[in-house]
Enzyme design. Structure first.
Site, PDB file in Angstrom:
ATOM      1  CG  HIS A  63      -1.720   0.994   1.224  1.00  0.00           C
ATOM      2  ND1 HIS A  63      -3.687   1.028   1.551  1.00  0.00           N
ATOM      3  CD2 HIS A  63      -1.460   2.517   0.991  1.00  0.00           C
ATOM      4  CE1 HIS A  63      -3.383   1.676   1.698  1.00  0.00           C
ATOM      5  NE2 HIS A  63      -2.840   3.173   1.145  1.00  0.00           N
ATOM      6  CG  HIS A  65      -1.227   6.906  -1.350  1.00  0.00           C
ATOM      7  ND1 HIS A  65      -2.488   6.857  -1.285  1.00  0.00           N
ATOM      8  CD2 HIS A  65      -1.033   6.074  -0.359  1.00  0.00           C
ATOM      9  CE1 HIS A  65      -3.389   6.315  -1.173  1.00  0.00           C
ATOM     10  NE2 HIS A  65      -3.067   5.821  -0.110  1.00  0.00           N
ATOM     11  CD  GLN A 158      -7.674  10.749   0.017  1.00  0.00           C
ATOM     12  OE1 GLN A 158      -6.172  10.950   0.147  1.00  0.00           O
ATOM     13  NE2 GLN A 158      -8.405  11.451   1.165  1.00  0.00           N
ATOM     14  CG  HIS A 216      -7.581   4.252   1.788  1.00  0.00           C
ATOM     15  ND1 HIS A 216      -6.869   3.900   0.476  1.00  0.00           N
ATOM     16  CD2 HIS A 216      -7.066   4.437   1.625  1.00  0.00           C
ATOM     17  CE1 HIS A 216      -6.229   3.947   0.151  1.00  0.00           C
ATOM     18  NE2 HIS A 216      -5.876   4.249   1.122  1.00  0.00           N
ATOM     19  CD  GLU A 219      -6.019   6.135   6.948  1.00  0.00           C
ATOM     20  OE1 GLU A 219      -7.439   6.218   5.678  1.00  0.00           O
ATOM     21  OE2 GLU A 219      -5.567   6.798   7.194  1.00  0.00           O
ATOM     22  CG  ASP A 315      -0.979   4.779   4.163  1.00  0.00           C
ATOM     23  OD1 ASP A 315      -1.135   5.028   2.255  1.00  0.00           O
ATOM     24  OD2 ASP A 315      -1.153   5.405   5.340  1.00  0.00           O
TER      25      ASP A 315
HETATM   26 FE   FE2 Z   1      -3.175   5.544   1.863  1.00  0.00          FE
END
Ligand code: FE2
Length: 422
Positions: A63, A65, A158, A216, A219, A315
């Site tokens: 995972h 970005h 997102q 996701h 979280e 991440d």
């Molecule tokens: Fe993430």
């Protein structure tokens, strides 16, 4: 370095003694006890001295970005350290991002991964911009770097799917552009109902376009954020557990034990994977707490004790959500081991699976192609330390990163001297 290679003086995990590992045409051809007399007469074009370092399969970052990597402090720092301020900072930065900007930062992230032995990565790319610029860059880059690293691109909405009018269309467009997987943020949708609806939409798209799912999910520290059960139920009903992962699931940390037990059993029944991102979550969560402050990590120990596949991701790399990171998987592993009380000797030895074999399972890497075994592709890393325990303890650098028998990267051992008596 050619792809006919002999690696001498290498150690195997859990085995004593030194071995020689032969690679022919990019495939592991033989593994045998090291014999210095034979080694001296080797007919291999390239001979590599592992100097007693242990060989492992390549690391898997489950995972990450790339699109936000190396933007920390641009155009401003996330001063509260919260996820929501991070999203705002990230959105501001995205507003000024260009194709070359995305490309250069993603390449820098990949360089860090290659130097640190990561050959597989699941990359979540924000698809909330109408231009889908970041996604287009990452899809192109994926092809350009496949000699270095296997990248899976996940369309990551997102800003939510049901909370923004155009987001579903953008998500579907992203899927049609050729992503590998579909993500979501049900806990960030405006309502519980919106979150549930977003999960149904993700599954519908994944079924229609034959994509995997990595959401996701939950979280947050909110113990009322309960979307993993919805994901698991859909995975069970649609028989899609093997291609479904839930990332973060930090709310599981805060559930009462009875509900946590139900959620864990649903994940198990669904046969889904869990991806934990301990570095970013330990700083993003607990932000509404006075002391005691929660740790912001999911229940890795409980999940693994039920036989659930758990792997780790970095991440974020130096962005508005997490300001540190190098490309190495060891800081994430180290953090997970500490936060989850996983420092028994057996825990430490098996923990390496969370950044190797478990990651390979999360990413559905063909088991016939992953692992240091005769007949499999020679994708492997040789560490500077002789065993897994020392690698984890020292967070040791990767000495050699080898892919299809080709040397991708090396890190030279540091030399240290003390100039007085102890
Ligand atoms: Fe993430």
């Amino acid at each position: 370095m050619h792809n006919n290679v002999k690696i001498n003086r290498v150690r195997l995990p859990g085995e004593s003694g030194l071995y020689s590992l032969s690679i022919k045409k990019g495939i592991i051809d033989n593994i045998e006890a090291f014999d210095p007399t034979i080694a001296d007469k080797s007919t291999f074009i390239d001979v590599l001295d592992a100097e007693g370092g242990v060989v492992l399969p390549p690391f898997v970052d489950s995972h990450i970005h790339y699109d936000s990597a190396y933007t920390a402090g641009e155009s401003r720092w996330n001063t509260s350290g919260t996820l929501l301020e991070g999203i705002k900072c990230n959105n501001d930065r995205q507003g000024i991002a260009t194709e070359s900007d995305y490309l250069s930062r993603a390449k820098k992230a990949i360089q860090g991964q290659v130097l640190n032995g990561v050959q597989y990565a699941r990359v979540h790319v924000d698809v909330s911009q109408e231009s889908l610029l970041a996604l287009k860059v990452m899809l192109k880059l994926k092809e350009e770097v496949k000699h270095l690293i296997n990248i899976q691109v996940v369309a990551f909405p997102q800003m939510g799917i049901t909370s923004h009018p155009k987001q579903y269309e953008l998500l579907e467009l992203a899927v049609q552009l050729g992503v590998d997987g579909i993500g979501g943020v049900p806990h960030l949708e405006m309502t519980r109902e919106g979150g549930v609806r977003s999960i149904h939409q993700i599954f519908d798209l994944a079924e229609q376009y034959n994509k995997f799912i990595d959401i996701h999910c939950d979280e947050t520290d909110d113990d009322q954020s309960r979307f993993v059960e919805v994901v698991a139920a859909q995975a069970i009903i649609r028989n899609m557990g093997s291609v479904t992962s839930v990332s973060h699931i930090t709310a599981l940390h805060s559930y009462n034990n009875a509900y946590a037990s139900k959620v864990i059993s649903l994940i198990k029944q669904a046969k889904m994977s869990v991806v934990s991102n301990p570095l970013s979550n330990v700083i993003l969560q607990g932000r509404f707490d006075n002391y005691p402050v929660r740790r912001g990590i999911t229940r890795i120990k409980s999940l693994m004790s039920e036989g659930i596949n758990v792997s780790l991701g970095q991440d974020n790399l130096a962005d508005a959500f997490y300001p540190l990171g190098t490309g190495s998987m060891f800081p994430a592993l180290n953090m997970a081991l500490h936060l989850c009380h996983l420092l028994g000797s057996k825990d430490i030895d098996s923990s390496i699976d969370m950044i190797t074999y478990n990651g390979a399972k999360t990413l559905s890497i063909n088991p016939e192609e992953y692992g240091v075994e005769v007949g499999k592709p020679a994708n492997l890393i040789i560490m500077q330390d002789p065993n897994v325990y020392e690698c984890v303890r020292n967070q040791s650098p990767v000495r050699f990163n080898i892919r299809h028998g080709q040397l991708l990267a090396e890190n030279l051992p540091l030399k240290s001297n003390i100039f007085s008596k102890i």
